[in-house]
Design an enzyme around this catalytic site. Structure first.
Site, mmCIF file in Angstrom:
data_model
loop_
_atom_site.group_PDB
_atom_site.id
_atom_site.type_symbol
_atom_site.label_atom_id
_atom_site.label_comp_id
_atom_site.label_asym_id
_atom_site.label_seq_id
_atom_site.Cartn_x
_atom_site.Cartn_y
_atom_site.Cartn_z
ATOM 1 C CG ASP A 153 -19.334 -6.795 6.510
ATOM 2 O OD1 ASP A 153 -19.661 -7.435 7.518
ATOM 3 O OD2 ASP A 153 -18.309 -6.092 6.459
ATOM 4 C CG HIS A 155 -16.193 -4.967 9.481
ATOM 5 N ND1 HIS A 155 -16.977 -5.942 8.914
ATOM 6 C CD2 HIS A 155 -15.555 -5.572 10.508
ATOM 7 C CE1 HIS A 155 -16.813 -7.075 9.555
ATOM 8 N NE2 HIS A 155 -15.957 -6.882 10.541
HETATM 9 P P1 NAI Z 1 -6.617 -14.651 16.186
HETATM 10 O O1 NAI Z 1 -6.627 -14.201 17.607
HETATM 11 O O2 NAI Z 1 -6.808 -16.083 15.860
HETATM 12 O O3 NAI Z 1 -5.248 -14.202 15.519
HETATM 13 C C1 NAI Z 1 -4.725 -12.940 15.655
HETATM 14 C C2 NAI Z 1 -3.219 -13.073 15.562
HETATM 15 O O4 NAI Z 1 -2.667 -11.768 15.530
HETATM 16 C C3 NAI Z 1 -2.598 -13.787 16.764
HETATM 17 O O5 NAI Z 1 -1.781 -14.831 16.287
HETATM 18 C C4 NAI Z 1 -1.799 -12.698 17.458
HETATM 19 O O6 NAI Z 1 -0.619 -13.184 18.038
HETATM 20 C C5 NAI Z 1 -1.502 -11.759 16.296
HETATM 21 N N1 NAI Z 1 -1.219 -10.378 16.686
HETATM 22 C C6 NAI Z 1 -1.798 -9.640 17.654
HETATM 23 N N2 NAI Z 1 -1.249 -8.411 17.710
HETATM 24 C C7 NAI Z 1 -0.329 -8.369 16.717
HETATM 25 C C8 NAI Z 1 0.581 -7.380 16.279
HETATM 26 N N3 NAI Z 1 0.652 -6.198 16.879
HETATM 27 N N4 NAI Z 1 1.387 -7.676 15.233
HETATM 28 C C9 NAI Z 1 1.335 -8.876 14.629
HETATM 29 N N5 NAI Z 1 0.511 -9.866 15.029
HETATM 30 C C10 NAI Z 1 -0.314 -9.609 16.047
HETATM 31 O O7 NAI Z 1 -7.687 -13.727 15.448
HETATM 32 P P2 NAI Z 1 -8.358 -13.932 14.009
HETATM 33 O O8 NAI Z 1 -9.572 -14.753 14.148
HETATM 34 O O9 NAI Z 1 -7.314 -14.347 13.034
HETATM 35 O O10 NAI Z 1 -8.850 -12.438 13.715
HETATM 36 C C11 NAI Z 1 -7.938 -11.401 13.500
HETATM 37 C C12 NAI Z 1 -8.667 -10.057 13.432
HETATM 38 O O11 NAI Z 1 -9.545 -10.019 12.340
HETATM 39 C C13 NAI Z 1 -9.512 -9.733 14.669
HETATM 40 O O12 NAI Z 1 -9.315 -8.350 14.987
HETATM 41 C C14 NAI Z 1 -10.923 -9.929 14.169
HETATM 42 O O13 NAI Z 1 -11.845 -9.136 14.890
HETATM 43 C C15 NAI Z 1 -10.797 -9.452 12.743
HETATM 44 N N6 NAI Z 1 -11.841 -9.870 11.821
HETATM 45 C C16 NAI Z 1 -12.257 -8.963 10.875
HETATM 46 C C17 NAI Z 1 -13.212 -9.285 9.954
HETATM 47 C C18 NAI Z 1 -13.648 -8.289 8.923
HETATM 48 O O14 NAI Z 1 -14.609 -8.598 8.182
HETATM 49 N N7 NAI Z 1 -13.065 -7.098 8.795
HETATM 50 C C19 NAI Z 1 -13.827 -10.613 9.950
HETATM 51 C C20 NAI Z 1 -13.312 -11.526 10.949
HETATM 52 C C21 NAI Z 1 -12.350 -11.144 11.850
#
Ligand code: NAI
Length: 325
Positions: free
Chosen positions: A159, A187
């Site tokens: 952000d 966030h």
């Molecule tokens: P994605 O769906 O591509 O990858 C998430 C991965 O986490 C998947 O490979 C899944 O198998 C794995 N996973 C799920 N539960 C798990 C667990 N208990 N232990 C280990 N691995 C686990 O999602 P992406 O795009 O990589 O985003 C990940 C997170 O980051 C989402 O919650 C998203 O909302 C968040 N996010 C946060 C931002 C921020 O500024 N704070 C910015 C962008 C995304």
């Protein structure tokens, strides 16, 4: 060469994780002289994908990469971790209420906190990226009573960087010439990007832009940028999120620049009237591996109302997960 630093990443086979692994192993996070061991954690359905990421990491023959662990076991993944990037989270399903999302994620971040408490380095620096990031970080922290609370942070750096980019575009200033940006609070769409203290190429930012743009364009654009990316790309921010996570840890470990500061969601300590009990984004400086909340900034009535609103949302999130704390 230094001893390798152990970096644990959950959700390492996901969009953000895939970016993080390569950038960290290339030295972008801890510098060109710091070898790393990547400890990659996934859930069983993504185990094969994770092996694929590890194969690619090997194939890149990156000089700083001194080892890869792939696992679905938390205690193996967090063992002696110096840095833990908690990225994997449960996405919001169709028709899911915010409280359900919080509860589902609590089931992930509670055990992760316990495992970090049991096996990670006592100095582990934890950054929660997985949403709802601030409250997930609170859950992890509450489940790690033997680790210092200040080891737990959540990411608002994306952000912060988005706010730099918007102001840079508006004023025609390169973003590296903009200092002292602040994101306050959660966030989420209640976050408050504050221009009142920003120095834009030597000038006060609020003197350079009109009030209408600030209130009705800049603030909502930064607050809603995540949704705009999803609409444009058909997938949520990934490379920019990974890049910002790297910025967050790099500055925490190696220090912030001169009189500049960064936005980090950290345990509230009463600064700016935000009572302990939530993980709240503040302006922070970092030195010797420690963050410190910048003190003494003037908060006008406009800003105070926004700090109150984002604090209220965080207290409501906290209430929804009270049983997990
Ligand atoms: P994605 O769906 O591509 O990858 C998430 C991965 O986490 C998947 O490979 C899944 O198998 C794995 N996973 C799920 N539960 C798990 C667990 N208990 N232990 C280990 N691995 C686990 O999602 P992406 O795009 O990589 O985003 C990940 C997170 O980051 C989402 O919650 C998203 O909302 C968040 N996010 C946060 C931002 C921020 O500024 N704070 C910015 C962008 C995304």
């Amino acid at each position: 060469m230094n001893n390798p630093v152990r970096v644990a990443i959950t959700g390492a086979a996901g969009q953000i994780g895939y970016q993080l692994c390569f950038r960290i192993a290339a030295g972008d996070m801890l510098g060109p002289n710091q070898p790393v061991i990547l400890q990659l954690i996934e859930i069983p359905p993504a185990k094969d994908a994770l092996e694929g990421v590890a194969m690619e990491l090997e194939d890149a023959a990156l000089p700083l990469l001194h080892g890869i662990v792939t696992t679905t076991e938390l205690d193996e993944g967090f063992k002696d971790a110096d840095v833990a990037l908690l990225v994997g989270a449960k996405p919001r399903g169709k028709g899911m209420e915010r409280a359900d999302l919080l509860a589902e994620n609590g089931k992930i971040f509670g055990p992760q906190g316990k495992s970090l408490n049991a096996v990670a380095s006592r100095d582990v620096k934890v950054l929660v990226v997985g949403n709802p990031a601030n409250t997930n970080a609170l859950i992890a922290q509450a489940n790690a009573p033997d680790l210092p609370a200040e080891n737990f942070t959540a990411m608002t750096r994306l952000d912060h960087n988005r706010a730099l980019a918007q102001l840079a575009n508006k004023t025609g200033t390169h973003h590296t010439r903009i200092k002292q940006m602040t994101i306050w609070g959660n966030h989420s769409s209640t976050q408050y990007p504050d221009l009142h203290h920003v120095n834009c190429d030597g000038k006060t930012a609020t003197d350079l832009v009109d009030r209408d743009w600030y209130e009705n364009d800049f603030i909502p654009t930064v607050q809603q940028r995540g949704a705009a990316i999803i609409k444009a790309r058909g997938a949520s921010s990934a490379a920019s999120a990974a890049s910002s996570a790297i910025d967050h840890i790099r500055d925490w470990v190696l220090g912030t620049d001169g009189d500049d500061w960064v936005s980090m969601a950290v345990p509230a300590d009463g600064s700016y009237g935000i009572e302990p009990g939530v993980i709240f984004s503040f302006p922070c400086t970092c030195e010797d591996g420690q963050w410190k909340i910048v003190q003494g900034l003037d908060i006008n009535e406009f800003s105070q109302a926004r700090l109150d609103a984002t604090d209220k949302e965080l207290r409501e999130e906290r209430q929804a997960v009270e049983s997990l704390l």
